[in-house]
Design a protein around this motif. Structure first.
Motif, mmCIF file in Angstrom:
data_model
loop_
_atom_site.group_PDB
_atom_site.id
_atom_site.type_symbol
_atom_site.label_atom_id
_atom_site.label_comp_id
_atom_site.label_asym_id
_atom_site.label_seq_id
_atom_site.Cartn_x
_atom_site.Cartn_y
_atom_site.Cartn_z
ATOM 1 N N ALA A 111 0.837 -1.203 0.000
ATOM 2 C CA ALA A 111 0.000 0.000 0.000
ATOM 3 C C ALA A 111 0.871 1.252 0.000
ATOM 4 N N GLN A 138 2.313 1.681 -3.410
ATOM 5 C CA GLN A 138 1.282 2.183 -4.322
ATOM 6 C C GLN A 138 1.096 3.675 -4.178
ATOM 7 N N LEU A 139 1.058 4.134 -2.926
ATOM 8 C CA LEU A 139 0.828 5.546 -2.665
ATOM 9 C C LEU A 139 2.055 6.373 -2.988
ATOM 10 N N VAL A 163 4.315 6.944 -0.852
ATOM 11 C CA VAL A 163 4.595 7.720 0.348
ATOM 12 C C VAL A 163 5.802 7.117 1.039
ATOM 13 N N GLU A 169 -5.799 -2.256 -1.544
ATOM 14 C CA GLU A 169 -6.425 -1.005 -1.977
ATOM 15 C C GLU A 169 -7.056 -0.274 -0.793
ATOM 16 N N ALA A 206 -4.434 1.161 1.405
ATOM 17 C CA ALA A 206 -3.867 2.374 0.822
ATOM 18 C C ALA A 206 -4.754 3.565 1.135
ATOM 19 N N ALA A 207 -6.072 3.364 1.024
ATOM 20 C CA ALA A 207 -7.005 4.454 1.308
ATOM 21 C C ALA A 207 -6.919 4.866 2.780
ATOM 22 N N LEU A 255 -3.715 6.706 3.304
ATOM 23 C CA LEU A 255 -3.774 8.016 2.661
ATOM 24 C C LEU A 255 -4.489 9.011 3.578
ATOM 25 N N PRO A 285 0.432 12.837 -1.230
ATOM 26 C CA PRO A 285 1.534 12.100 -1.863
ATOM 27 C C PRO A 285 2.014 12.852 -3.105
ATOM 28 N N PRO A 292 0.785 10.198 -6.798
ATOM 29 C CA PRO A 292 -0.122 9.090 -6.516
ATOM 30 C C PRO A 292 -0.095 8.072 -7.641
#
Lengths: 347, 89
Positions: free
Chosen positions: B23, B26-27, B29, B69, B72-73, B76, B83, B86
């Motif tokens: 995650a 993906q972000l 970050v 997913e 990740a949300a 976030l 980020p 993204p």
């Protein structure tokens, strides 16, 4: 397998998806019996009256039946569970008198099962928040012992009466074990750090989930539990099918029939090192009973397999000193023993 | 962001750690993930279900393993800065 019956994404109204899934489920449930018969009839070269045919029939029949029941029960219970949290449970227990508290602890243990890796933090959370040790133990015993999946499967295999007796004896075992451990004042055998834990208590602030989210959670639970359980289930059904078809008729009657008073303790002792979950042991229990093993003996075996397992004891050792662990195993085993004898006497 | 995975070594805990890493990737970050297995420390967060996820000392998840997913949300929402890049799906 049957996982496909739950739609991947419930669009718009969550209820519409649920209704569709329920219809598919009902259709499958209505047809697995004939299907098992059809399989036996159509396998080329298989004599439908042979023992092998019986074994195959048992395997197909039980696999589909249990898989369907499992999916439905886990889904329903998981939805219910989104309405209760462990934090609320703990608060409920903390403020109760002894008698109500133990009964409540056992009941909550049934509806609030936890994966065995949560047993330890849950124990710490309860005890450090002032829930009495005995009540915490009752909760800890009831949870695996009276498993909601097992209740439904027992009802499916042996009828509602036997299922009710299983629940009643299981709850009694859990309450008695907790009361005894509480009476003995064994707090000194709990690892001392447990009492000095001060949680910030902040933890999670729960937001009220929508139905959509409740269903999504339940679908996730179905996937993860069935994903974990199926090897146990298939092994259990395979052994059950083999016993059903090939075990000599008099073998179990002689050794584990109603006439042998030692059958129950032997069943309990055999069950402790064995590790499976309720779903995996039911087909075994069913086959053993069909071969003449007394029902109380078979249920005691199942309880011992699911309630006492080496992996969980290893985890609990981190919060319980060895002596308390021994008392825990002893008291629970004694309770299961009593339950087995009682069921044998009643049924 | 400082992410901690609380767990005592069960398979769910390992899955959560793996997905938390995915995650974060993906972000896009920057973050470090630490594993907490000490019972005393786990208990000090007040969680009773494992595995749990702690972001910057706040418990954001306990007792379940969401998909990458969703993680990740969740992450976030906890991130102090947007980020830089993204990454899509």
């Amino acid at each position: 397998m049957t996982l496909a019956t739950r739609p991947e994404s419930a669009t718009r109204s969550p209820w519409r998806g649920l209704a569709a899934a329920a219809l598919i489920w009902a259709a499958l449930f209505a047809s697995y019996g004939p299907f098992a018969g059809w399989v036996v009839d159509t396998v080329p070269g298989l004599d439908p009256n042979s023992r092998l045919a019986e074994v195959i029939h048992f395997f197909v029949f039980d696999t589909i039946k249990i898989a369907l029941l499992l999916v439905a029960v886990i889904f329903a219970v998981s939805v219910l569970r989104t309405f209760v949290s462990l934090e609320q449970t703990r608060a409920l227990l903390g403020g109760r008198g002894r008698v109500v508290g133990y009964a409540l602890a056992a009941l909550l243990g049934v509806v609030m099962p936890f994966c065995s890796c949560s047993a330890v933090p849950m124990f710490i959370g309860f005890v450090s928040a002032g829930v009495p040790l005995g009540m915490t133990m009752t909760f800890l015993v009831a949870s695996p012992l009276v498993n909601e999946v097992a209740v439904i499967l027992v009802a499916g295999s042996f009828g509602v009466g036997v299922a009710a007796m299983y629940v009643a004896t299981g709850l009694t075992v859990a309450v008695t074990a907790g009361v005894i451990i509480g009476r003995l004042g064994l707090e000194r055998w709990v690892e001392p750090f447990v009492f000095s834990v001060h949680g910030n208590g902040a933890a999670l602030h729960d937001v009220r989930p929508t139905w959509q989210e409740r269903f999504a959670t339940a679908r996730g639970e179905v996937r993860s539990i069935v994903g974990k359980v199926w090897p146990f289930l298939l092994v259990g059904i395979a052994i059950g099918a083999a016993i059903h078809g090939w075990a000599p008729e008099d073998l179990f009657v002689r050794w584990a029939g109603p006439g042998n008073p030692l059958a129950v303790p032997v069943a309990v002792l055999l069950g402790i090192p064995l590790y499976s979950n309720a779903a995996g042991t039911i087909p075994l229990v069913e086959a053993l009973h069909a071969k003449g093993v007394a029902l109380g003996t078979a249920v005691a075996f199942m309880m011992s397999v699911v309630a006492l397992s080496v992996p969980e004891l290893v985890l609990l050792r981190r919060v319980l000193k060895p002596r308390l662990l021994v008392v825990f195993v002893g008291v629970v085993a004694a309770g299961i023993l009593a339950a087995g004898y009682l069921l044998n006497a009643v049924i | 962001m400082k992410v901690k995975v609380l767990g005592i070594g069960c398979s769910n805990c390992q899955t959560l750690e793996k997905r938390a890493r995915e995650a974060l990737d993906q972000l896009g970050v920057a973050g470090e993930i630490a594993k907490v297995t000490d019972l005393n420390e786990i208990a000090s967060y007040g969680v009773m279900r494992l595995p749990a996820l702690v972001v910057d000392e706040r418990v954001i998840l306990a007792g379940r393993v969401p998909k990458t997913e969703e993680l990740a949300a969740l992450l976030l929402a906890e991130a102090p800065l947007a980020p830089s890049q993204p990454a899509g799906e």
